[in-house]
Write a protein that holds these residues in place. Structure first.
Motif, mmCIF file in Angstrom:
data_model
loop_
_atom_site.group_PDB
_atom_site.id
_atom_site.type_symbol
_atom_site.label_atom_id
_atom_site.label_comp_id
_atom_site.label_asym_id
_atom_site.label_seq_id
_atom_site.Cartn_x
_atom_site.Cartn_y
_atom_site.Cartn_z
ATOM 1 N N PRO A 119 1.825 -56.385 -26.654
ATOM 2 C CA PRO A 119 2.630 -55.848 -27.760
ATOM 3 C C PRO A 119 2.835 -54.339 -27.656
ATOM 4 N N SER A 123 6.790 -53.080 -27.745
ATOM 5 C CA SER A 123 7.265 -52.314 -28.906
ATOM 6 C C SER A 123 7.823 -50.942 -28.564
ATOM 7 N N ARG A 262 8.218 -46.272 -31.119
ATOM 8 C CA ARG A 262 8.121 -47.727 -31.142
ATOM 9 C C ARG A 262 9.127 -48.345 -32.106
ATOM 10 N N ASN A 263 9.430 -49.605 -31.859
ATOM 11 C CA ASN A 263 10.365 -50.331 -32.729
ATOM 12 C C ASN A 263 9.756 -50.530 -34.108
#
Length: 263
Positions: A119, A123, A262-263
């Motif tokens: 992750p 991200s 990051r998203n």
């Protein structure tokens, strides 16, 4: 003075290469675990089999890894035969798209897991950075600490050890602050771990700064535009060194990388 357009273009190339390298499938952002091992064989989350530390080797029992390739510094050197595994410094096991990696610190051994589907990698959108500014390319003077010199190094996880000390670099920052930076050796010269007036606010809590190898007159070039984020900015399982007291600067250094976006 370097042509401004050339300077900006060279910096843009460097920045793009940093984004590519850190977000690549096996890049910094893909570390999902650092499992510290003991002398007792045990199972660890996300890793097949059982593992233990034995002197300077990592020993494992993992039938699922039979036939997998062993890498030494990125190059194939053999395969896992049967269920028994022995890993040494610089070795990885190719486990599908993932990697199991040997890691050591002060005699303690750990098995690291690198996963392209982490992750922390998925991200990432970009690395934010200050605009390149030639006024942050400075000349300093290196003083050699002498052969075998060490310094106390505290890592982000609280571990304290004696680390290599190459010497100090004296430099005057824009605005007038004088600094005497503790530096270590780096494959391309020297490196300083610093915090500054932007740290923890405009930028990550600390950064690494590359410094050129000293010239015959002991002069060095410090381009703060190439200040870069430490591995622990990308994933929580790294054990980065913190800046020593003398490298904690009050001047805001608005140059180099700022943070992971990051998203």
């Amino acid at each position: 003075m370097t042509d401004t357009n050339d300077f900006a273009a060279a910096w843009a190339d460097w920045h793009e290469s940093r984004v590519r390298a850190t977000t690549s499938p096996l890049g910094l952002a893909s570390l999902v675990a650092t499992h510290w091992l003991t002398a007792d064989e045990a199972a660890y989350e996300g890793v097949p089999g059982t593992w233990k530390a034995a002197g300077e080797k990592i020993l494992g029992t993992a039938p699922a890894l039979h036939g997998k390739t062993i890498l030494q510094d990125g190059r194939p050197v053999g395969t896992v035969e049967g269920a028994s595994i022995s890993l040494e410094t610089g070795q990885d096991i190719e486990w599908g798209d993932k990697r199991l990696r040997y890691f050591s610190r002060d005699g303690a051994l750990a098995l690291r897991l690198i996963d392209p589907d982490a992750p922390t990698r998925a991200s990432i959108r970009d690395l934010s950075a200050f605009e390149p500014d030639e006024s942050w390319v400075l000349t300093g003077r290196f003083t050699d600490a002498g052969e075998g010199a060490t310094q106390s190094v505290e890592s982000i996880d609280g571990h304290v050890s004696d680390g290599e000390l190459a010497g100090t670099v004296d430099v005057t920052l824009p605005g007038g602050e004088s600094a005497s930076l503790s530096v270590t050796t780096d494959p391309r010269g020297l490196r300083a771990v610093i915090s500054d007036g932007t740290s923890g606010d405009e930028s990550y809590r600390f950064r690494f700064v590359p410094i050129t190898a000293p010239g015959d007159d002991r002069s060095v070039t410090i381009d703060f535009n190439r200040a870069y984020l430490p591995p622990c900015a990308f994933a929580d399982h790294y054990v980065c060194p913190l800046p020593p007291a003398e490298n904690r600067l009050s001047t805001p250094i608005r140059a180099g990388e700022k943070a992971v976006v990051r998203n």
